[in-house]
Design an enzyme around this catalytic site. Structure first.
Site, short mmCIF file in Angstrom:
data_model
loop_
_atom_site.label_atom_id
_atom_site.label_comp_id
_atom_site.label_asym_id
_atom_site.label_seq_id
_atom_site.Cartn_x
_atom_site.Cartn_y
_atom_site.Cartn_z
N ASP A 129 -10.48 5.62 9.47
CA ASP A 129 -9.24 6.25 9.03
C ASP A 129 -8.95 7.52 9.86
O ASP A 129 -8.13 7.50 10.78
CB ASP A 129 -9.34 6.59 7.55
CG ASP A 129 -8.01 7.08 7.00
OD1 ASP A 129 -6.99 6.45 7.29
OD2 ASP A 129 -7.99 8.11 6.32
N SER B 129 3.83 -9.14 -1.90
CA SER B 129 2.61 -8.65 -2.54
C SER B 129 1.94 -9.88 -3.15
O SER B 129 2.54 -10.96 -3.21
CB SER B 129 2.96 -7.62 -3.60
OG SER B 129 1.82 -7.28 -4.36
N ALA C 141 0.84 -1.20 0.00
CA ALA C 141 0.00 0.00 0.00
C ALA C 141 0.88 1.25 0.00
O ALA C 141 2.05 1.19 0.36
CB ALA C 141 -0.90 0.00 1.23
N LYS D 260 -3.83 0.82 11.13
CA LYS D 260 -5.13 1.14 11.69
C LYS D 260 -6.11 1.46 10.59
O LYS D 260 -5.65 1.88 9.51
CB LYS D 260 -5.07 2.26 12.72
CG LYS D 260 -4.10 3.41 12.49
CD LYS D 260 -4.17 4.24 11.25
CE LYS D 260 -5.51 4.83 10.92
NZ LYS D 260 -5.46 5.54 9.58
#
Lengths: 360, 360
Positions: free
Chosen positions: A186, A37, A14, A101
């Protein structure tokens, strides 16, 4: 010396993993040893672009990395809905776990991750970076100072940013099958953590979501807020959004002091960060100005906050690996409290903004 | 020149009247001409201590001052519960009216005051000083700028101060027969006004009080808060208190910009005041800092904000007195909206934190 470095593998490529890979490189007690990945090519390209040593291993599947005996610990920036499966598997493979998170879709899932970590004796930490900035320790010191701050009465936080149309259509954070908690998971995660910090990690008793959250067509939260109430009368509010200009504030007010900060999640600058603190601030006699106003406190750091997080994580892992210590409970306990509050906000939204009681 | 000065009488010798008397002296178009107290001695002592000219008249009753034909306008710093009687009487005596806030116990009372002013053709203005600071105009300019701020999404305000035990026992602002609106009428008034300013004076649709307001034994509010909601999704929250360290913040977030201010009611300094404004603030590529952060805007003023208020009030009065203009409606309209929101917050508290719809 190199043998004492904690070897960290990155599970998933990411965007945020770029920053964390740099942080692992910067941390004096950790090293990048592998990346995985679902595509080997993507992992190889990521390793090449992000300063991985030539010795680092490149995997085309998450499983292979988790089975690598040279990997001490993993950093896992996968979408939230994948955490339960992969975090548990990492723990079962005895990998210490730094998890992005929000850590899970709800606390029940998180408890299964924690149980897996505890069964395997591995360290858990979430990747909330700002709490590792030395500024945060300085703020906490102020907030817990009976003379300078007194007792907390109220704290208000926000974290908003204006996502562009592409983000709002395609980012994993607006997809119900990936990061189903949206802006609450988020941006809201940070607001809740800041509130808990100000409350010295005492959980609120009651949580009530604000009216008029904004959800996308799949029901993912793009914008919401809540008020939190404690038994002793403390009150907190927060607002998190993908739909408003980048803003991140904490205002905490105590009986004797006040704290202001405008860049709590990501400090304006990497090497120094400030906050405003005032104690018994007051007016002049004629109330035409302040005779005591808040003052600016600046805290410098050699390492950016994300490298300090890695250093702390690797320190705890080293304690276990080299000194047979038990995993630290402080960080996972704080993580769990954050998730509990987040769950309560979501439940209040789902129940039409009814108050939701928090039970540990 | 002296004949063109608006002659202002001060009705009541409250502490705040000291600051306003100085402001009347400072304003280039106004003059102190009289003071009244229920005690002649108290009025005389006040006049002597606050720079009244020797020609100023000293009255031992409010009525006598209101009947003085040399008085153009009055400033009335009486407790809120006395406003209806004395403000109406002032208007009936053709005195232009500068009324201390909160202007009335509820909007029904305020409407009777406004009706009396309209019947007599006198100017009404409330004594909310900070909106006359040129900083406020600069903030409003930013907030209404489609390019720099965009559309308002959320605004959070607070005004708290730590009243000492003596204040909490004896001040008129905690007495149910004097300033029955307590901290909501005093500190909350400013928060609501700031929210309305940010919303360009569009009234919210719904108001919900926060749980756990603190009331004293007589039911006067010492600490409370509320959330306000507009049709288009704008959200506002505020918190006002007599029980927490002196703090006064506005954080307004738009689709393209953000405004922060920490001293909105009383600027730190009399002659200059600042705010932080950011447009399309954002992170650097690796999200390790901001590549565009808010910047500080400082506005200077020769006259303190309370003298600018007096200058504006006297200007409007002079328009009526010397040019046969009609009384201005802008200020009383804003006052009424402030009182409407305040009433809704109080109603929501009384109804157990139910949402209250605002009807103009």
């Amino acid at each position: 010396m190199a043998e004492t470095l904690i070897q960290i593998g990155v599970v998933g490529c990411a965007d945020i993993a770029r920053k964390v890979s740099r942080a692992i490189t910067l941390a004096p007690n950790a090293a990048l040893c592998a990346v995985a990945s679902r595509s080997h090519d993507k992992a190889a390209a990521f390793a090449a672009a992000n300063g991985f040593p030539l010795s680092a291993k490149v995997y085309g599947s998450y499983e292979s990395l988790l089975e690598d005996p040279d990997v001490d610990a993993v950093y896992m920036p996968l979408p939230t809905s994948l955490h339960l499966h992969w975090a548990v598997l990492a723990a079962q493979n005895k990998k210490h776990l730094l998890l992005e998170k929000p850590v899970a879709l709800d606390v029940a899932q998180f408890d299964r991750i924690l149980e897996a970590c505890e069964s395997s004796g591995v360290q858990f930490m979430d990747n909330t970076m700002w709490v590792h900035n030395p500024r945060t320790a300085a703020m906490a010191h102020f907030l817990n100072d009976a003379q300078r701050f007194g007792n907390l009465k109220s704290v208000r936080t926000c974290f908003t940013f204006a996502a562009d149309p592409d983000y709002l259509n395609t980012n994993i954070r607006v997809k119900s099958d990936l990061d189903a908690l949206g802006s609450l998971g988020d941006a809201g995660w940070y607001c809740i953590r800041a509130i808990l910090l100000a409350a010295n990690y005492e959980l609120p008793k009651t949580v009530v979501a604000s009216y008029e959250p904004v959800l996308n067509k799949d029901g993912v939260i793009l914008d919401c807020g809540a008020s939190l109430y404690w038994e002793d009368g403390k009150v907190a509010t927060f607002h998190c959004s993908f739909l408003a200009n980048l803003t991140m504030d904490i205002t905490a007010i105590g009986t004797r002091g006040t704290l202001h900060v405008h860049d709590f999640v990501i400090p304006y600058h990497e090497k120094e960060a400030s906050f405003l603190a005032g104690t018994e601030t007051g007016f002049n006699d004629l109330v035409t100005g302040w005779d005591k106003q808040p003052s600016k406190h600046t805290v410098t750091t050699d390492l950016p906050q994300e490298a300090l997080l890695i250093r702390e994580f690797a320190r705890l892992v080293a304690e276990i690996k080299f000194k047979n210590s038990k995993p630290d409970k402080k960080w996972p306990t704080i993580t769990r409290k954050t998730q509990l509050v987040l769950d309560a906000v979501k439940a209040s939204i789902q129940r039409g903004f009814e108050p939701v009681q928090i039970q540990e």
